[in-house]
Design a protein around this motif. Structure first.
Motif, PDB file in Angstrom:
ATOM      1  N   ARG A 176      -0.393  -0.428 -36.996  1.00 34.88           N
ATOM      2  CA  ARG A 176      -1.012  -0.734 -38.039  1.00 34.88           C
ATOM      3  C   ARG A 176      -1.018   0.367 -39.609  1.00 34.88           C
ATOM      4  NH1 ARG A 176      -6.796  -3.321 -35.603  1.00 34.88           N
ATOM      5  NH2 ARG A 176      -5.360  -5.322 -34.291  1.00 34.88           N
ATOM      6  N   ALA A 177      -1.176   1.306 -39.120  1.00 32.21           N
ATOM      7  CA  ALA A 177      -0.978   3.100 -40.309  1.00 32.21           C
ATOM      8  C   ALA A 177       0.710   2.492 -40.969  1.00 32.21           C
ATOM      9  CB  ALA A 177      -1.130   3.708 -39.842  1.00 32.21           C
ATOM     10  N   ILE A 178       1.754   1.700 -39.948  1.00 36.95           N
ATOM     11  CA  ILE A 178       2.214   1.494 -40.881  1.00 36.95           C
ATOM     12  C   ILE A 178       2.527   0.538 -41.621  1.00 36.95           C
ATOM     13  CG2 ILE A 178       5.474   0.677 -40.616  1.00 36.95           C
ATOM     14  CD1 ILE A 178       5.343   2.768 -38.008  1.00 36.95           C
ATOM     15  N   ALA A 179       1.946  -1.066 -41.737  1.00 41.67           N
ATOM     16  CA  ALA A 179       1.527  -2.113 -41.873  1.00 41.67           C
ATOM     17  C   ALA A 179       0.968  -1.628 -43.362  1.00 41.67           C
ATOM     18  CB  ALA A 179       0.880  -2.307 -41.299  1.00 41.67           C
ATOM     19  N   GLN A 180      -0.228  -0.501 -43.073  1.00 43.48           N
ATOM     20  CA  GLN A 180      -1.605  -0.674 -44.154  1.00 43.48           C
ATOM     21  C   GLN A 180       0.311   0.251 -45.074  1.00 43.48           C
ATOM     22  OE1 GLN A 180      -3.841   1.995 -42.629  1.00 43.48           O
ATOM     23  NE2 GLN A 180      -5.736   0.528 -42.584  1.00 43.48           N
ATOM     24  N   ILE A 181       0.367   0.584 -45.237  1.00 41.25           N
ATOM     25  CA  ILE A 181       1.498   2.015 -46.426  1.00 41.25           C
ATOM     26  C   ILE A 181       2.075   1.075 -46.411  1.00 41.25           C
ATOM     27  CG2 ILE A 181       3.241   3.446 -46.176  1.00 41.25           C
ATOM     28  CD1 ILE A 181       2.281   5.597 -44.552  1.00 41.25           C
ATOM     29  N   LYS A 182       2.866   0.056 -46.096  1.00 42.82           N
ATOM     30  CA  LYS A 182       4.037  -0.643 -46.811  1.00 42.82           C
ATOM     31  C   LYS A 182       3.281  -2.390 -47.499  1.00 42.82           C
ATOM     32  CE  LYS A 182       7.952  -1.252 -43.367  1.00 42.82           C
ATOM     33  NZ  LYS A 182       8.601  -1.958 -42.250  1.00 42.82           N
ATOM     34  N   THR A 183       2.341  -2.259 -47.170  1.00 42.38           N
ATOM     35  CA  THR A 183       1.196  -3.432 -47.835  1.00 42.38           C
ATOM     36  C   THR A 183       1.271  -2.367 -49.172  1.00 42.38           C
ATOM     37  OG1 THR A 183       0.885  -4.720 -45.786  1.00 42.38           O
ATOM     38  CG2 THR A 183      -1.272  -4.655 -47.832  1.00 42.38           C
ATOM     39  N   LEU A 184       0.221  -0.860 -49.277  1.00 41.50           N
ATOM     40  CA  LEU A 184      -0.043  -0.765 -50.817  1.00 41.50           C
ATOM     41  C   LEU A 184       1.310  -0.843 -51.177  1.00 41.50           C
ATOM     42  CD1 LEU A 184      -1.952   0.720 -52.407  1.00 41.50           C
ATOM     43  CD2 LEU A 184      -1.547   2.940 -50.635  1.00 41.50           C
ATOM     44  N   GLN A 185       2.717  -0.347 -50.390  1.00 40.07           N
ATOM     45  CA  GLN A 185       3.738   0.106 -51.578  1.00 40.07           C
ATOM     46  C   GLN A 185       4.135  -1.118 -52.362  1.00 40.07           C
ATOM     47  OE1 GLN A 185       6.311   1.472 -48.549  1.00 40.07           O
ATOM     48  NE2 GLN A 185       6.244   3.404 -48.944  1.00 40.07           N
ATOM     49  N   ASN A 186       4.247  -2.544 -51.616  1.00 41.37           N
ATOM     50  CA  ASN A 186       3.844  -4.146 -52.189  1.00 41.37           C
ATOM     51  C   ASN A 186       3.580  -4.463 -53.080  1.00 41.37           C
ATOM     52  OD1 ASN A 186       6.112  -4.537 -50.586  1.00 41.37           O
ATOM     53  ND2 ASN A 186       4.778  -5.355 -48.614  1.00 41.37           N
ATOM     54  N   GLU A 187       1.972  -3.765 -53.041  1.00 39.79           N
ATOM     55  CA  GLU A 187       0.847  -4.084 -54.155  1.00 39.79           C
ATOM     56  C   GLU A 187       0.869  -3.367 -55.382  1.00 39.79           C
ATOM     57  OE1 GLU A 187      -3.185  -3.012 -52.547  1.00 39.79           O
ATOM     58  OE2 GLU A 187      -2.987  -4.487 -51.267  1.00 39.79           O
ATOM     59  N   ARG A 188       1.468  -1.541 -54.961  1.00 34.71           N
ATOM     60  CA  ARG A 188       1.874  -0.985 -56.166  1.00 34.71           C
ATOM     61  C   ARG A 188       2.937  -1.852 -56.557  1.00 34.71           C
ATOM     62  NH1 ARG A 188       1.126   5.462 -54.473  1.00 34.71           N
ATOM     63  NH2 ARG A 188      -1.004   5.059 -54.080  1.00 34.71           N
ATOM     64  N   ALA A 189       4.228  -1.600 -56.525  1.00 31.05           N
ATOM     65  CA  ALA A 189       5.430  -2.891 -56.565  1.00 31.05           C
ATOM     66  C   ALA A 189       5.211  -4.090 -57.838  1.00 31.05           C
ATOM     67  CB  ALA A 189       6.799  -3.393 -55.394  1.00 31.05           C
ATOM     68  N   ALA A 190       4.285  -4.640 -56.887  1.00 33.02           N
ATOM     69  CA  ALA A 190       3.497  -6.041 -57.421  1.00 33.02           C
ATOM     70  C   ALA A 190       3.305  -5.676 -59.262  1.00 33.02           C
ATOM     71  CB  ALA A 190       3.130  -6.822 -56.812  1.00 33.02           C
ATOM     72  N   THR A 191       2.072  -4.861 -59.026  1.00 30.31           N
ATOM     73  CA  THR A 191       1.969  -4.238 -60.066  1.00 30.31           C
ATOM     74  C   THR A 191       2.542  -3.841 -61.068  1.00 30.31           C
ATOM     75  OG1 THR A 191      -0.488  -4.293 -58.982  1.00 30.31           O
ATOM     76  CG2 THR A 191      -0.384  -2.601 -60.961  1.00 30.31           C
ATOM     77  N   ALA A 192       3.422  -3.278 -61.188  1.00 31.11           N
ATOM     78  CA  ALA A 192       4.756  -2.428 -61.547  1.00 31.11           C
ATOM     79  C   ALA A 192       5.458  -3.410 -62.376  1.00 31.11           C
ATOM     80  CB  ALA A 192       5.417  -1.313 -60.810  1.00 31.11           C
ATOM     81  N   ALA A 193       6.078  -4.413 -61.605  1.00 32.68           N
ATOM     82  CA  ALA A 193       6.644  -5.722 -62.239  1.00 32.68           C
ATOM     83  C   ALA A 193       5.493  -6.604 -63.266  1.00 32.68           C
ATOM     84  CB  ALA A 193       7.276  -6.419 -61.307  1.00 32.68           C
ATOM     85  N   ALA A 194       5.068  -6.391 -63.135  1.00 37.49           N
ATOM     86  CA  ALA A 194       3.694  -7.367 -63.606  1.00 37.49           C
ATOM     87  C   ALA A 194       3.472  -6.395 -64.540  1.00 37.49           C
ATOM     88  CB  ALA A 194       2.010  -7.802 -62.999  1.00 37.49           C
ATOM     89  N   LYS A 195       3.243  -5.566 -65.192  1.00 40.13           N
ATOM     90  CA  LYS A 195       2.978  -4.285 -66.026  1.00 40.13           C
ATOM     91  C   LYS A 195       4.691  -4.899 -67.368  1.00 40.13           C
ATOM     92  CE  LYS A 195      -0.297  -1.840 -64.666  1.00 40.13           C
ATOM     93  NZ  LYS A 195      -0.565   0.070 -64.881  1.00 40.13           N
ATOM     94  N   ALA A 196       5.726  -4.638 -66.197  1.00 36.87           N
ATOM     95  CA  ALA A 196       7.243  -4.625 -67.155  1.00 36.87           C
ATOM     96  C   ALA A 196       7.781  -6.195 -67.745  1.00 36.87           C
ATOM     97  CB  ALA A 196       8.092  -3.984 -66.067  1.00 36.87           C
TER      98      ALA A 196
END
Length: 69
Positions: free
Chosen positions: A49-69
């Motif tokens: 579950r901790a691995i899943a939380q980290i991956k989810t957070l990384q995906n959220e950050r990547a999506a946010t960065a892609a939306a800003k670009a």
């Protein structure tokens, strides 16, 4: 187990390092389970579950960065 709010305060590099550490622990736990040496079976679930939380957070950050670009 890391709280999601604690994970949100970490940098991308820190998250990657923690993810690597958790994957290594997951491998060791699977190995212990296969050889019947596992002391705390619930730890497998916590790590997964901790691995899943980290991956989810990384995906959220990547999506946010892609939306800003």
């Amino acid at each position: 187990m890391a709280d999601i709010e604690d994970l949100r305060t970490k940098t991308d590099d820190q998250l990657s390092a923690e993810l690597t550490e958790l994957k290594r622990e997951q491998f060791n736990l699977r190995f212990q389970a296969a050889t019947n040496q596992l002391e705390k079976p619930s730890r497998i679930r916590e790590v997964r579950r901790a691995i899943a939380q980290i991956k989810t957070l990384q995906n959220e950050r990547a999506a946010t960065a892609a939306a800003k670009a």
